[in-house]
Motif scaffolding. Sequence first.
Motif, short mmCIF file in Angstrom:
data_model
loop_
_atom_site.label_atom_id
_atom_site.label_comp_id
_atom_site.label_asym_id
_atom_site.label_seq_id
_atom_site.Cartn_x
_atom_site.Cartn_y
_atom_site.Cartn_z
N SER A 1 16.19 10.04 4.08
CA SER A 1 17.26 10.13 5.06
C SER A 1 18.24 11.26 4.78
CB SER A 1 18.03 8.79 5.11
OG SER A 1 18.57 8.49 3.85
N GLY A 2 18.55 11.52 3.50
CA GLY A 2 19.43 12.62 3.14
C GLY A 2 20.88 12.43 3.57
N GLN A 3 21.30 11.18 3.77
CA GLN A 3 22.63 10.94 4.30
C GLN A 3 23.73 11.27 3.30
OE1 GLN A 3 20.65 8.53 3.32
NE2 GLN A 3 21.76 6.84 2.35
N LEU A 4 23.40 11.39 2.02
CA LEU A 4 24.42 11.62 1.00
C LEU A 4 24.50 13.08 0.56
CD1 LEU A 4 26.36 9.68 -0.58
CD2 LEU A 4 24.67 9.70 -2.43
N ALA A 5 23.60 13.92 1.07
CA ALA A 5 23.51 15.30 0.58
C ALA A 5 24.80 16.09 0.74
CB ALA A 5 22.36 16.03 1.29
N SER A 6 25.60 15.75 1.73
CA SER A 6 26.85 16.48 1.96
C SER A 6 27.85 16.31 0.82
CB SER A 6 27.50 16.02 3.27
OG SER A 6 27.83 14.65 3.21
N ARG A 7 27.60 15.33 -0.05
CA ARG A 7 28.54 15.07 -1.16
C ARG A 7 28.11 15.73 -2.47
NH1 ARG A 7 30.70 9.02 -1.50
NH2 ARG A 7 32.05 10.16 -2.95
N GLN B 1 18.43 24.61 -2.96
CA GLN B 1 19.55 23.92 -2.31
C GLN B 1 20.40 23.18 -3.33
OE1 GLN B 1 16.97 22.27 1.26
NE2 GLN B 1 19.11 22.15 1.79
N PHE B 2 19.74 22.46 -4.25
CA PHE B 2 20.49 21.78 -5.31
C PHE B 2 21.28 22.80 -6.14
CE2 PHE B 2 17.46 18.13 -4.85
CZ PHE B 2 18.40 17.11 -4.77
N HIS B 3 20.62 23.89 -6.50
CA HIS B 3 21.24 24.92 -7.33
C HIS B 3 22.45 25.52 -6.63
CE1 HIS B 3 21.67 27.82 -10.41
NE2 HIS B 3 21.03 28.83 -9.82
N HIS B 4 22.36 25.70 -5.33
CA HIS B 4 23.47 26.26 -4.56
C HIS B 4 24.62 25.27 -4.43
CE1 HIS B 4 25.66 27.00 -0.74
NE2 HIS B 4 25.57 28.27 -1.10
N ASP B 5 24.30 24.02 -4.15
CA ASP B 5 25.34 23.04 -3.84
C ASP B 5 26.03 22.46 -5.07
OD1 ASP B 5 24.94 23.41 -1.16
OD2 ASP B 5 23.71 21.61 -0.86
N ILE B 6 25.36 22.45 -6.20
CA ILE B 6 25.98 21.97 -7.45
C ILE B 6 26.43 23.21 -8.22
CG2 ILE B 6 25.72 20.58 -9.53
CD1 ILE B 6 23.42 19.12 -8.16
N VAL B 7 27.69 23.53 -8.08
CA VAL B 7 28.23 24.76 -8.65
C VAL B 7 28.09 24.76 -10.17
CG1 VAL B 7 30.31 26.17 -8.92
CG2 VAL B 7 29.84 25.03 -6.73
N ALA C 1 23.20 10.46 -7.13
CA ALA C 1 24.03 9.54 -6.34
C ALA C 1 24.95 8.73 -7.24
CB ALA C 1 23.14 8.62 -5.51
N THR C 2 24.45 8.32 -8.40
CA THR C 2 25.27 7.59 -9.37
C THR C 2 26.42 8.46 -9.85
OG1 THR C 2 23.34 6.30 -10.09
CG2 THR C 2 25.25 6.31 -11.54
N ALA C 3 26.14 9.76 -10.06
CA ALA C 3 27.20 10.69 -10.47
C ALA C 3 28.25 10.87 -9.37
CB ALA C 3 26.58 12.04 -10.85
N VAL C 4 27.82 10.79 -8.11
CA VAL C 4 28.77 10.87 -6.99
C VAL C 4 29.62 9.61 -6.91
CG1 VAL C 4 28.95 10.87 -4.46
CG2 VAL C 4 27.43 12.50 -5.59
N PHE C 5 28.98 8.45 -7.00
CA PHE C 5 29.69 7.17 -6.84
C PHE C 5 30.50 6.79 -8.08
CE2 PHE C 5 25.94 6.06 -3.92
CZ PHE C 5 26.62 6.45 -2.78
N TYR C 6 29.99 7.14 -9.26
CA TYR C 6 30.62 6.72 -10.52
C TYR C 6 30.76 7.92 -11.45
CZ TYR C 6 28.81 2.27 -8.66
OH TYR C 6 28.50 1.20 -7.86
N PRO C 7 31.56 8.91 -11.08
CA PRO C 7 31.62 10.16 -11.86
C PRO C 7 32.05 9.98 -13.31
CG PRO C 7 33.40 10.04 -10.23
CD PRO C 7 32.45 8.94 -9.91
N ASP C 8 32.86 8.95 -13.59
CA ASP C 8 33.32 8.74 -14.97
C ASP C 8 32.22 8.23 -15.89
OD1 ASP C 8 35.82 9.56 -14.15
OD2 ASP C 8 36.61 7.52 -13.90
N ARG C 9 31.10 7.78 -15.31
CA ARG C 9 30.05 7.18 -16.13
C ARG C 9 28.91 8.17 -16.46
NH1 ARG C 9 30.31 1.61 -15.95
NH2 ARG C 9 29.07 1.74 -17.87
N VAL C 10 28.95 9.34 -15.85
CA VAL C 10 27.85 10.31 -16.03
C VAL C 10 28.39 11.57 -16.69
CG1 VAL C 10 25.97 11.56 -14.93
CG2 VAL C 10 26.76 9.38 -13.96
#
Length: 321
Positions: free
Chosen positions: A245-251, A277-283, A149-158
């Motif tokens: 909840s999984g509300q962020l999985a689409s990102r 699922q992670f392996h598929h969604d994170i290219v 989630a941190t990588a999604v919200f703050y991509p420049d920091r990860v």
Amino acid sequence: MRLILKLVSSLLLLFIIFSTIYFLVNRVPDRSVEQLKPQWAQTPSQFIEITGMQVHLRDEGPRDDAIPIVLLHGTSSSLHTWDGWSNALKDHHRVIRFDLPAFGLTGPALDSNYSIESYSRIVIEVLDKLEVDRAILVGNSLGGYVSWATAVFYPDRVAQLVLIDSSGYPFQPESIPIGFRIASTPILNKLMQQVLPRGLVESSVKNVYGNPELVTPELVERYFDLTTREGNRQALAELMPKLRSGQLASRLSELKLPTLIIWGEQDRLIPPEIADQFHHDIVGSQLVRFNELGHVPQEEDPLKTVNAFKAFLAQQTKVNR
């Protein structure tokens, strides 16, 4: 009729007596950080102020390491789950690990905000406090969710991402540790704030290991002690409804950074198919499975799992040359 009433009254009295005895025997009040520090905050532990909290943290290894490794634990765990990894990495890498809010010696968030957005902000504030521009985030379970989630919200920091039996998708567990079930159950979670049988903690830890025989009394003692840190049991009850909840999985598909996924095939909490699922969604991500390990593979077998991480690091170093 009188005989039945007398029998029911006697059984009710026995129930009250045994319940009272059980409560008194297993009553464990909250303990202060000062009480727990001598055992669980020895050198090199330190406490840094983040949004009014005193965050328990360990920062080891060479300070000239340009991109430190940040290790994030899972639900009801602590920075100690990474002892084996830290020992294997700190000679050549700066290794930062800390107790997330609601757990370990850090304890509850002052605003009781346990959203994934809040956890991600805490990670960034810790990095800012330590003057770290970019880091490799490694997370297990909830810590994995916080990491990606941190990588999604703050991509420049990860810079890179390692997910170990990570949460973040909706999932159907095969088995839930009894401590988690109680923390999710109204009334019972209130009772748990006063009563904590050691056997309940032991059962919960064994539930997340692939080989329960590896769970030692010392390990149970650590989980037990840190669960009783003032406010942690109440915080666990507050955050449990938010963890699946999984509300962020689409990102997840937005992530374009080198990613390693490590999974214990004996994980009965978050099923192994979630790794796919992670392996598929994170290219471009890599997936390493350990057939004999459970939900906390970095703790159950630090050597095997950290070697997979080292191989990933070495590969990324070659790619970047």
